[in-house]
Design a protein around this motif. Structure first.
Motif, mmCIF file in Angstrom:
data_model
loop_
_atom_site.group_PDB
_atom_site.id
_atom_site.type_symbol
_atom_site.label_atom_id
_atom_site.label_comp_id
_atom_site.label_asym_id
_atom_site.label_seq_id
_atom_site.Cartn_x
_atom_site.Cartn_y
_atom_site.Cartn_z
ATOM 1 N N ARG A 1 68.854 27.787 40.678
ATOM 2 C CA ARG A 1 67.417 27.928 40.885
ATOM 3 C C ARG A 1 66.923 27.180 42.136
ATOM 4 N N GLY B 1 71.780 37.772 30.599
ATOM 5 C CA GLY B 1 70.444 37.928 31.157
ATOM 6 C C GLY B 1 70.469 38.626 32.504
ATOM 7 N N TYR C 1 68.162 39.328 35.870
ATOM 8 C CA TYR C 1 66.994 38.832 36.604
ATOM 9 C C TYR C 1 66.909 39.557 37.942
ATOM 10 N N GLY D 1 64.071 36.616 40.232
ATOM 11 C CA GLY D 1 63.615 35.571 39.330
ATOM 12 C C GLY D 1 62.908 36.049 38.093
ATOM 13 N N TYR E 1 62.853 37.990 34.564
ATOM 14 C CA TYR E 1 63.777 38.362 33.495
ATOM 15 C C TYR E 1 63.474 39.758 32.965
ATOM 16 N N GLN F 1 74.220 30.041 30.493
ATOM 17 C CA GLN F 1 73.263 29.498 31.467
ATOM 18 C C GLN F 1 71.987 29.072 30.745
ATOM 19 N N TYR G 1 68.377 29.168 32.836
ATOM 20 C CA TYR G 1 67.964 30.553 32.649
ATOM 21 C C TYR G 1 67.469 30.842 31.234
ATOM 22 N N THR H 1 71.114 34.208 27.616
ATOM 23 C CA THR H 1 72.113 34.117 28.690
ATOM 24 C C THR H 1 73.354 33.425 28.130
ATOM 25 N N ALA I 1 74.639 35.326 33.349
ATOM 26 C CA ALA I 1 73.439 35.912 33.936
ATOM 27 C C ALA I 1 73.814 36.728 35.158
ATOM 28 N N ASN J 1 71.919 37.846 38.549
ATOM 29 C CA ASN J 1 70.745 37.517 39.341
ATOM 30 C C ASN J 1 70.728 38.416 40.579
ATOM 31 N N GLU K 1 56.717 31.557 35.201
ATOM 32 C CA GLU K 1 57.614 30.411 35.320
ATOM 33 C C GLU K 1 57.116 29.496 36.425
ATOM 34 N N TYR L 1 58.347 27.803 31.159
ATOM 35 C CA TYR L 1 58.527 29.255 31.127
ATOM 36 C C TYR L 1 57.773 29.833 29.943
#
Length: 774
Positions: free
Chosen positions: A46, A117, A119, A122, A124, A148, A152, A156, A160, A162, A370, A387
């Motif tokens: 992140r 997950g 994404y 960023g 979801y 994660q 996350y 997850t 994940a 991303n 978030e 979140y």
């Protein structure tokens, strides 16, 4: 914003480190990948970091790599990352089936949460439906292996994916596009343009794709085509940098799909239920033998009529603000709103009979927010965040089973008993989380990272189901016995910690050890049509279980990664061990007939999973790139508790043994790749190819014999000519060159007509592409 040097490497199959290492296929206008001054930047934790400093098994696949993989969507990456299963979900064109290190969720029912997950910038994606994302304007795809849960959050537990879109440049005009024609009358057009609207302050990018292909499966009874592609999608991004410390990004995307149904192939004889005139079961006759097992030739039949196809409309908006409060602290806000509407006709029995056909229409919307506070000063760095997710999903379903039930009115006089089920349900999910993760450098070489996340979630679910033979509706929860009939909601929460110890012997090498916890939310069974679907035998006692519990995993990993000889040799390795508890299994069985088979979801018990991964890329000379990866996975059930069944059936223990293996967990995955570029003045010619091996695996939780893949090897190749210093190119490519026949997913509804249907990957295909990039 802080300046960082980011190199996005063009590779044959994956530009990857830590999880999979880069295979740098250098385009005419790119910096050489072996330049030791270059960095590959990822956001796996992140925040932007050099991938050599990230103690995570992460694969970063660049845009150029995606093109050379011939990947139109996420399923095109299958086999390119060890111990990762990324395939199209069963029975649809847009559902995903993602498993990482043996952990995933193949069922796309709207009340089942994913275990990997997804994404995008960023934001979801809450559902498996629509998660088979088209890769038409991405900067890179990061695949994070292992739980994660700290950064996350929920769902997850396996890992994940991303997906990072290209940001428009506020200083330079950029444009690229391509047109592809191929087998099965494939037409694929991509376009991307980025332009500064106010120099250094404001920029806009617009990207789009048109993807159309005839079906690869033919119905021999009607000569109609199925398993086609028909997608239009676009994304626009507005990026503002009003000062060096502020970046604002507004993004909008829309995907539209209109296809014929996705047909599978039956591997078991179909049966129906025969009643006498008193509606007593007197037999379960076979109404259609199984297709010749192993003789699949991309032919299958269906009872679905013309016009009963599949539709998807999926769009979303996101707003991201990055504000540097001072030299050490950055505040990031990510706001997302998405709306998903898939309408699918599905032929579960994969035949011209109507044993089990269905319409599934879903309306889903979600809002997420978030906040991240990032700190980086001296030996201390990290991120803290909050979140929130609010999701509403409702569906209308119709099940058509007119060939499933028959009545014998007199000897030799048998008539069908038309049967249709109507279902309407509604679910709301509210999820809250707070998290933090900090790293401290004791020395230039030794550091420690610790993190913790708390997640709390509330789910509400209601459902009504009626049939033409039983017009009185079964209501969930109202039709359950007291006290369950007043069930208003269910709450779940979890603490998911992690800790990592990292040691860097040199600037370009890293050793690390990590322990982390993952959490996948519990929920309601979206197939609860009768008490049988929520009735379980627990410790010998029959009881009502109106919802299933969360599942958790503790994972332990040690890894190493390094770059040597100025980037010409890149190596990574990881070993992991996971304790996986309360895993959620949708199991079939129970009584058949007018009530239909039951489909309980049980927290079936425990798994033990361990494995190793190794990857290498080597550039022996400037124009030759070699890469290899190997994944070994050992996954076993330690408990499989399904009290409705006899001990000798399926996964239940026989003595102290468990008789089945976890699905989608091939023991071996391997890949070999190479490309060679021949310079021709301002032009060049590149020859490349790869082979991907995916080992044997089960395609259903309880291991039905027909739902099994013996293992397969896919060979792909391409030749590309670049002109004018790489501004123009022509590419010819072939996928599945040796016509390997392989299964990717399975549908087990054995308690309704003995349905056991498999879905196959594409046959051999070829494409020719012309493109430009400025």
């Amino acid at each position: 914003m802080k300046a960082r040097h980011s190199l996005h490497i063009a590779a044959l199959a994956s530009a990857a480190w830590g999880g999979a290492v880069a295979l740098p296929a250098i385009a005419q206008n790119e910096t050489p990948a072996f330049d030791s001054g270059s960095e590959i930047i990822v956001t796996a934790r992140r925040r932007e970091e050099n991938i050599l400093d990230v103690p995570v098994s992460v694969t970063a696949i660049s845009a150029e790599s995606i093109a050379r993989l011939q990947a139109n969507d996420m399923s095109g990456i299958q086999g390119a990352v060890p111990n990762v299963n990324l395939v199209q979900g069963r029975g649809s064109t847009s559902n995903s089936n993602f498993f990482i290190r043996g952990i995933g969720q193949p069922d796309a029912l709207q009340t089942f949460d994913p275990a990997v997950g997804t994404y995008v910038d960023g934001v979801y994606f809450s559902r498996i439906q629509g998660a088979l994302v088209n890769l038409f304007d991405v900067e890179r795809v990061e695949v994070l292996r292992g739980p994660q849960g700290t950064l996350y959050g929920k769902n997850t537990i396996g890992g994940a994916v991303n997906i990072v879109s290209r940001k428009p440049s506020t200083t330079d005009f950029k444009a690229m596009g391509s047109l592809t024609y191929g087998s099965y009358d494939t037409w694929l057009a991509n376009g991307y343009v980025s332009a500064p609207l106010v120099q250094d302050k404001l920029a806009l990018s617009i990207a789009g794709i048109y993807d159309k292909r005839d079906g690869t499966v033919t119905d021999p009874l009607t000569d109609r085509k199925y398993n086609d592609r028909n997608t239009k999608a676009g994304r626009a991004i507005l990026r503002a940098t009003p000062s060096e410390r502020v970046e604002l990004i507004l993004s909008g995307d829309y995907t539209r799909q209109r296809t014929a149904p996705t047909l599978g192939y039956g591997t078991a004889p179909l049966t129906n239920v025969l009643y006498n005139s008193a509606f007593q079961v007197i037999g379960v006759p076979v109404v259609k033998p199984a297709y010749p097992y192993g003789k699949y030739d991309y032919k299958a039949s269906t009872s679905l009529a013309p016009g009963q196809g599949q539709r998807l409309d999926h769009w979303g908006l996101s707003f991201t603000a990055n504000v540097e409060l001072n030299e050490a602290v950055t505040l990031t806000s990510i706001t997302g709103y998405r709306k998903l509407r898939p309408d699918y006709y599905i032929d579960f029995d994969a035949s011209e009979l109507e044993v089990a056909d269905a319409f599934v229409g879903v309306h889903q919307k979600q809002f997420s927010q978030e906040l991240q506070l990032k700190y980086d000063s001296g030996p201390l760095s990290g991120v803290f965040g909050l979140y929130y997710l609010d999701e509403t999903i409702r569906s209308h379903q119709e099940a058509y089973d007119d060939n499933y039930l028959q009545v014998q009115l007199a000897p030799g006089v048998i008539v069908p008993l038309p049967f249709t089920r109507y279902i309407d349900d509604h679910q709301n999910v509210k999820s809250y989380a707070a998290f933090g993760q900090m790293s401290y450098q004791f020395t230039d070489k030794l550091s420690i990272t610790a993190g913790l996340r708390y997640t709390k979630e509330r789910k509400r679910y209601t459902r009504s189901t009626t049939t033409t033979l039983a017009p009185t509706p079964f209501l969930f929860p109202a039709s359950l016995p007291a006290p369950y009939n007043s069930l208003d909601h269910v709450d779940f929460d979890a603490w998911t910690p992690m800790a990592t110890l990292s040691y860097k012997p040199t600037r370009d090498t890293l050793l690390y050890a990590t322990v982390s916890k993952g959490f996948k939310s519990g929920g309601f069974n979206g197939r609860v049509n009768s008490l049988g679907d929520v009735t379980q035998v627990v410790d010998g006692v029959t009881t009502i279980v109106p919802f299933f519990k969360p599942e958790t995993v503790w994972s332990y990993e040690a890894g190493a990664k390094g770059s040597f000889l100025g980037g010409r040799v890149n190596l990574s390795a990881a070993a992991f061990y996971s304790d996986y508890k309360d895993f959620q299994a949708r199991v079939g069985g129970g009584a058949t007939g007018i009530a239909g088979g039951s489909f309980p979801v049980v927290n079936a018990g425990k798994l033990r999973i361990w494995g190793v991964e190794f990857e290498a890329s080597v550039k022996p000379v400037r124009n030759l790139n070699l890469a290899a990866s190997v994944g070994y996975l050992n996954a076993d059930y330690k408990e499989f508790n399904d009290g409705r069944r006899a001990p000798t059936f399926s996964c239940n223990p026989t003595g102290n043994a468990i008789t089945c293996k976890p699905p989608f967990a091939p023991p071996m995955t391997m890949r070999l790749a190479a490309d060679y570029t021949i310079p021709l003045g301002s032009a060049s010619l590149t020859l490349g190819g790869d082979m991907r091996f995916v080992d044997k695996q089960w395609l259903s939780v309880d291991n039905r014999p027909g739902l099994y893949e013996d293992g397969y090897t896919i060979a792909n190749a391409y030749v590309q000519a670049d002109f004018a210093q790489g501004k123009y190119y022509l590419r010819g490519a072939v996928k599945n060159a040796f016509k390997e026949l392989y299964k990717t997913d399975g549908q087990e509804f054995s308690s309704v007509g003995n349905i056991q249907t498999v879905y196959y990957g594409d046959p051999r295909t070829w494409t020719i592409t012309a493109g430009f990039r400025f």
